[in-house]
Design a protein around this motif. Structure first.
Motif: not given
Ligand SMILES: N=CN[C@@H](CCC(=O)O)C(=O)O
Ligand SMILES: [Zn+2]
Length: 432
Positions: A283, A334, A156, A89, A260, A87
């Protein structure tokens, strides 16, 4: 055997196979029994896939006539599968270091978000950045991940929100997939925040009516290859019903559901993920007991993100409850402008200390289970014959050092190989 192979890793002190029966994932019990070979070697073929693993003497005899492009003496070192970061970004412009100070002074994530900062701040900067600028910073971030032992990363979009900028981000991810060695699982996350001037319902309609058909067409033309669809299912962002509509529309065009949920408020996101056949929900700090049972029954992986709870001082995800209920627990960094951490060794350390996972559980969650959450555990996540030759070699006699030495991975990780090709050699470690 006299043909040519790409890589021989010889005589590792420990070779961490993870599992050796083609398991798709490991549950709590299997995580306790990680397969670790002592004094062992591994061979990667010229196609990048693992050809043999076994005791040093056996491999030496079996490959005595073979030629290798690269041979590494792993005496005193450990070989592990490359880490899989489930995961992130990582495509954006404009850091948020000023918000870090605000949060340390007491502002919550939602305080910052509702005041127009957070994701919306990054959206503005990402919109004005050129595709080339975005690619350059993304490439550097991927290189830092690689140096921390990550060989596959989920990436992402989601700082575009408008179709045009979302597509710009997805093209940047596509270019990295083509030009870089690191494995990338690409995720469309157009429902990461409700764009300024729109209601959540209008944003949902726009995604379903315009974004997803455009993605479908571009995939048909071979312009981009998107694997997953994500939504930020949260109070004040996308509610359960909008999330359901977007995910179902994504599923209809062949995307894996991976979203999420239950982060800041209990939303029944885990239950929704299980109902819709999601591969994973991320999460889950606020997951319900029913949500835990639903994930376990549906074999929907829980991607836990220890950096988020740490930075935002949230309640820790209930890793122990999930493991005992039979949930497939995975880990991700994350990495994003809120949680600026590239390192899966640090993520595993935080998972052990703050979420009370064992060292073996953390490693399985960052390898085979993370691969499962991206639909790749048939090719990645363990060192088994036939899988991709993605490995991390550490300069220590026991594999646990890579988690134990908090922040020390930069001195410890000596090589990273993808498909048997050395993509990182740490010059700070001197050969004796
Ligand atoms: N929670 C939503 N998305 C990200 C944060 C993104 C951001 O703050 O830019 C997360 O997973 O933590
Ligand atoms: Zn996220």
């Amino acid at each position: 055997m006299s043909c040519k192979f790409r890589l021989l890793l010889e005589n590792a002190e420990q070779l961490v196979v993870i599992c050796n029966k083609e398991e798709e994932f490991l549950l709590q019990e299997g995580m306790q029994r990680l397969v670790v070979l002592e004094k062992a070697s591994l061979v990667v073929g010229s196609d990048g896939f693992i050809k043999a693993i076994g005791p040093t003497d056996v491999i030496r005899a079996q490959f005595s006539l073979a030629e290798f492009e690269t041979v590494i003496d792993c005496t005193g070192k450990c070989v592990l599968p490359g880490f899989i970061d489930a995961h992130t970004h990582p495509v954006w412009a404009g850091d948020r270091v000023h918000e870090f100070a605000m949060k340390l002074a007491g502002a919550t994530y939602m305080d910052v978000h509702q005041a127009g900062g957070g994701i919306n701040f990054t959206v503005e900067h990402t919109e004005s950045a050129s595709e080339e600028e975005l690619f350059c910073s993304f490439k550097q971030r991927l290189e830092r991940m690689l140096r921390s032992g990550t060989t596959v990363v989920e990436c992402k979009s989601g700082y575009g929100l408008k179709l045009e900028t979302e597509l710009k981000m997805l093209r940047v991810i596509e270019r990295a997939q083509r030009e870089m060695d690191i494995g990338i699982s690409s995720t469309y996350c157009g429902a990461h925040s409700v764009p300024k001037g729109k209601s959540a319902k209008e944003a949902t309609d726009d995604i379903i009516e315009h974004h997803l058909p455009a993605l479908k067409q571009m995939a048909l033309n071979g312009e981009i290859h998107v694997d997953n669809i994500d939504v930020f299912c949260e109070k004040g962002v996308f509610d359960l019903e909008s999330t359901r509509r977007i995910l179902l529309a994504g599923k209809a065009i062949g995307l894996h559901l991976n979203f999420h949920g239950d982060e800041l408020n209990p939303m029944n996101s885990a239950e929704l993920g299980a109902e819709l056949g999601a591969l994973a929900v991320s999460h889950l700090e606020e997951i319900s007991d029913e949500g835990i049972s639903a994930l376990a029954a549906a074999k929907c992986s829980a991607i836990l993100l220890p950096t988020t709870a740490y930075i935002l001082r949230l309640r820790q995800p209930r890793a122990r409850d999930m493991l005992s209920a039979g949930v497939i627990v995975s880990l991700g960094s994350d990495f994003n402008p809120n949680a600026y951490c590239f390192s899966m060794p640090m993520v595993m350390h935080l998972a052990c200390v703050n979420m009370k996972m064992s060292l073996k559980e953390a490693l399985a969650a960052a390898t085979i289970n993370a691969a499962y959450s991206l639909g790749r555990s048939h090719t990645h996540g363990s060192l088994e014959v036939g899988k991709q030759g993605d490995v991390v070699i550490i300069n220590a006699p026991r594999w646990e050092h890579v988690i134990y030495q908090f922040g020390g991975h930069q001195e410890l990780i000596e090589y990273v190989a993808i498909k048997g090709k050395i993509v990182y050699k740490n010059e700070r470690i001197l050969d004796l």
